[in-house]
Write a protein that holds these residues in place. Structure first.
Motif, PDB file in Angstrom:
ATOM      1  N   ASN A  21      -8.202  55.011 -12.640  1.00  0.00           N
ATOM      2  CA  ASN A  21      -7.520  55.509 -11.444  1.00  0.00           C
ATOM      3  C   ASN A  21      -7.821  54.639 -10.228  1.00  0.00           C
ATOM      4  OD1 ASN A  21      -6.255  57.623 -12.762  1.00  0.00           O
ATOM      5  ND2 ASN A  21      -7.921  59.049 -12.368  1.00  0.00           N
ATOM      6  N   THR A  23      -8.464  51.479 -10.326  1.00  0.00           N
ATOM      7  CA  THR A  23      -7.719  50.239 -10.549  1.00  0.00           C
ATOM      8  C   THR A  23      -6.252  50.427 -10.206  1.00  0.00           C
ATOM      9  OG1 THR A  23      -9.270  49.518 -12.243  1.00  0.00           O
ATOM     10  CG2 THR A  23      -7.092  48.504 -12.268  1.00  0.00           C
ATOM     11  N   LYS A  24      -5.673  51.542 -10.631  1.00  0.00           N
ATOM     12  CA  LYS A  24      -4.271  51.817 -10.301  1.00  0.00           C
ATOM     13  C   LYS A  24      -4.089  51.931  -8.788  1.00  0.00           C
ATOM     14  CE  LYS A  24      -2.640  53.858 -14.580  1.00  0.00           C
ATOM     15  NZ  LYS A  24      -1.914  54.978 -15.181  1.00  0.00           N
ATOM     16  N   ARG A  28      -1.726  49.588  -6.378  1.00  0.00           N
ATOM     17  CA  ARG A  28      -0.754  50.134  -5.421  1.00  0.00           C
ATOM     18  C   ARG A  28      -1.024  49.602  -4.010  1.00  0.00           C
ATOM     19  NH1 ARG A  28      -1.621  54.802  -8.436  1.00  0.00           N
ATOM     20  NH2 ARG A  28      -3.107  55.597  -6.898  1.00  0.00           N
ATOM     21  N   LEU A 100      -1.529  49.791 -17.188  1.00  0.00           N
ATOM     22  CA  LEU A 100      -2.145  49.864 -15.858  1.00  0.00           C
ATOM     23  C   LEU A 100      -1.158  49.497 -14.742  1.00  0.00           C
ATOM     24  CD1 LEU A 100      -5.684  48.287 -16.314  1.00  0.00           C
ATOM     25  CD2 LEU A 100      -5.166  50.652 -15.735  1.00  0.00           C
TER      26      LEU A 100
END
Length: 102
Positions: A21, A23-24, A28, A100
């Motif tokens: 999360n 990394t995501k 973004r 990812l």
């Protein structure tokens, strides 16, 4: 005197501990930064996204990477080593990194 490699070690450890999360979120943040400011202004965000992704893929695909390096170290003389060893590692890395990026 503090060895010069310690800040790098601390940085790498921080990114290795990033969750999927995290990394995501970093990805973004990087995409938003590029959209708003252009890629030249987003070096820190890019670094966080790339290092987070590398750490996540490394963790997720580690069994396949370990198999590959065992085969490599033994010059593919182990009976279970073959093209599938490399294929499984690459497939894991590609699929997970694609996931990812979504």
């Amino acid at each position: 005197q503090v060895p010069s490699h310690l800040p790098l070690v601390a940085t790498l450890q921080r990114f290795e501990k990033m969750t999927v999360n995290d990394t995501k979120a970093a990805l973004r943040t990087f995409k938003t930064c590029v959209k708003e400011k252009g890629s030249d202004a987003c070096i820190g965000q890019r670094k966080a996204a790339v290092e987070g992704m590398a750490g996540a893929v490394k963790n997720e695909c580690s069994p396949f990477v370990e198999d590959f390096f065992a085969c490599f170290a033994h010059r593919y003389q182990i009976s279970t080593c073959g093209d599938s060893t490399v294929s499984k590692m690459l497939k894991c890395q590609e699929q997970f990194s694609t996931q990812l990026m979504k």
